[in-house]
Scaffold this motif. Structure first.
Motif, PDB file in Angstrom:
ATOM      1  N   HIS A 140       6.389   5.037   4.022  1.00 25.22           N
ATOM      2  CA  HIS A 140       7.272   4.365   4.815  1.00 25.22           C
ATOM      3  C   HIS A 140       8.317   3.751   3.810  1.00 25.22           C
ATOM      4  O   HIS A 140       9.472   3.774   4.526  1.00 25.22           O
TER       5      HIS A 140
ATOM      6  N   THR B 252       1.013  -1.113  -0.246  1.00 26.90           N
ATOM      7  CA  THR B 252      -0.308   0.090   0.103  1.00 26.90           C
ATOM      8  C   THR B 252       1.014   1.306  -0.057  1.00 26.90           C
ATOM      9  O   THR B 252       1.082   1.917   1.118  1.00 26.90           O
TER      10      THR B 252
ATOM     11  N   MET C 160      -6.936   3.908   3.151  1.00 25.99           N
ATOM     12  CA  MET C 160      -6.501   5.268   2.213  1.00 25.99           C
ATOM     13  C   MET C 160      -4.863   6.835   3.119  1.00 25.99           C
ATOM     14  O   MET C 160      -5.412   6.590   4.362  1.00 25.99           O
TER      15      MET C 160
ATOM     16  N   MET D 216     -10.879   4.042  -5.986  1.00 20.37           N
ATOM     17  CA  MET D 216      -8.687   4.528  -5.260  1.00 20.37           C
ATOM     18  C   MET D 216      -8.479   3.930  -6.518  1.00 20.37           C
ATOM     19  O   MET D 216      -7.429   4.757  -6.995  1.00 20.37           O
TER      20      MET D 216
ATOM     21  N   ALA E 258       4.444   6.325  -0.326  1.00 21.11           N
ATOM     22  CA  ALA E 258       6.047   5.918  -0.203  1.00 21.11           C
ATOM     23  C   ALA E 258       6.692   6.746   1.582  1.00 21.11           C
ATOM     24  O   ALA E 258       7.612   6.787   1.354  1.00 21.11           O
TER      25      ALA E 258
ATOM     26  N   ASP F 261      -4.311   3.124  -6.496  1.00 18.59           N
ATOM     27  CA  ASP F 261      -3.930   4.409  -7.055  1.00 18.59           C
ATOM     28  C   ASP F 261      -3.025   4.604  -8.475  1.00 18.59           C
ATOM     29  O   ASP F 261      -1.822   5.497  -7.169  1.00 18.59           O
TER      30      ASP F 261
ATOM     31  N   ASP G 159      -3.572  -4.285  -6.839  1.00 16.61           N
ATOM     32  CA  ASP G 159      -3.369  -4.505  -6.200  1.00 16.61           C
ATOM     33  C   ASP G 159      -3.195  -5.016  -5.169  1.00 16.61           C
ATOM     34  O   ASP G 159      -2.408  -6.465  -6.008  1.00 16.61           O
ATOM     35  N   PHE G 160      -2.905  -5.186  -4.220  1.00 15.81           N
ATOM     36  CA  PHE G 160      -1.635  -5.557  -3.170  1.00 15.81           C
ATOM     37  C   PHE G 160      -2.543  -7.741  -3.738  1.00 15.81           C
ATOM     38  O   PHE G 160      -1.200  -8.472  -3.051  1.00 15.81           O
TER      39      PHE G 160
END
Ligand SMILES: C[S@@+](CC[C@H](N)C(=O)[O-])C[C@H]1O[C@@H](n2cnc3c(N)ncnc32)[C@H](O)[C@@H]1O
Length: 302
Positions: A36, A30, A102, A126, A34, A55, A79-80
């Motif tokens: 993290h 997710t 989000m 998203m 960015a 997104d 999508d992860f």
């Protein structure tokens, strides 16, 4: 990048639980803006990062932010839950991070329709390749299904009353703007602003967002599949923002930690979820509902 667009939540705690000092690949499922991911790349010059987000606009912003590290970064607009299908060297993966929900950037961008406090279209996607929008749900879902949605995903007490109101209003007019929906919620819930009380529209918007983006579907199955793909010692950290999501994470990790589960077993690193300090909540009120859970894959046969 404007740092106020999104402040990463539980940053130190999640990076510590991921143990980001090891060589190898870290997957941020997710990516958002960015926050993290950038810290992982800054703090470990030998880390590679796979960043994924539904997104496209966020991916483009993240790409600009991560430009100084571009030779160590692969980004995917996906999508992860599709991670298993991506071309990733899974045995080299050391950590997987999910910071669900989000970003403030999405919430604060009026034309996305995520926030109830600013005028915008009831979109809430998203991923703009998605065909379903919040407006379509309000227009097409039968009244009982709307009530169930508001009750289960929004935990709204007046779920049935609101569904009835929507079914009646939509006979004569389309409900297409955030402020129109907010007005209907305020009317049905007899809302009077009170300090410390959550606006009922926040619950309704949460329910619609979860449905539009199918946020809960397949989350538990994904965690099981991901743990099956990676090697021993790989860590998983998940930050969730509402109880429905946290419950899925908690139960799935508990199930995977039981010895009878078989090959893909984990040790849970967070007996209780890690929550933001008072200081973090004061700096970033949007962190207040965050819960972080983490686990590590056990060596085979242990
Ligand atoms: C809370 S934000 C992440 C913020 C990020 N950690 C940072 O510090 O900038 C969550 C992000 O996850 C994305 N997202 C939510 N569900 C997703 C999914 N199933 N697959 C990929 N991305 C998803 C959202 O679009 C959003 O950008």
């Amino acid at each position: 990048m404007n740092p106020r667009e999104h402040i990463p939540v539980l940053l130190e705690e999640s990076l510590a639980l991921l143990d980001i000092g090891r060589d190898g690949i870290y997957i941020d499922g997710t990516l958002g803006l960015a926050g993290h991911a950038e810290e992982i790349l800054k703090r470990n010059p030998r880390a590679r990062l796979v960043g994924i987000d539904l997104d496209d606009r966020s991916i483009r912003k993240a790409q600009a932010r991560l430009q100084p590290f571009e030779d160590r970064v692969d980004l995917y607009h996906a999508d992860f839950k599709c991670i298993p299908e991506l071309d990733i060297d899974f045995p080299a993966v050391r950590g997987i991070l999910l910071d669900l929900g989000m970003s403030s950037y999405q919430l604060d961008t009026a034309d996305r329709g995520f926030g109830h406090s600013q005028e915008g279209p009831l979109d809430m996607r998203m991923d703009d390749r998605n065909k379903l929008t919040a407006a379509k749900i309000l227009d097409k879902y039968p009244e009982p299904k709307l009530a169930q949605l508001f009750r289960e995903y929004g935990e709204l007490k007046q779920a049935a009353k609101l569904a009835r109101k929507i079914a009646s209003v939509r006979r004569t007019q389309k409900i297409e703007s955030t402020t129109h929906l907010r007005g209907l919620v305020e009317e049905v819930c007899h809302w009077i602003p009170q300090r410390g009380k959550i606006h009922p529209a926040a619950k309704v918007f949460q329910a619609l967002r979860i449905e539009v983006n199918q946020e809960l579907q397949g989350l538990g199955e994904f965690l099981i599949e991901a743990i099956g793909l990676v090697g021993p010692g790989t860590r998983l950290a998940v930050i969730s923002f509402h109880s429905l999501e946290d419950r899925i994470v908690k139960h799935t990790l508990a199930r995977l930690s039981r010895p009878e589960y078989g090959d893909s077993v984990i040790d849970i690193l967070t007996k209780h979820p890690v929550v933001p300090s008072e200081d973090e909540v004061a700096r970033n009120p949007r962190s207040r509902s965050a819960k972080l859970r983490a686990a590590v894959k056990r060596p085979h046969g242990s």
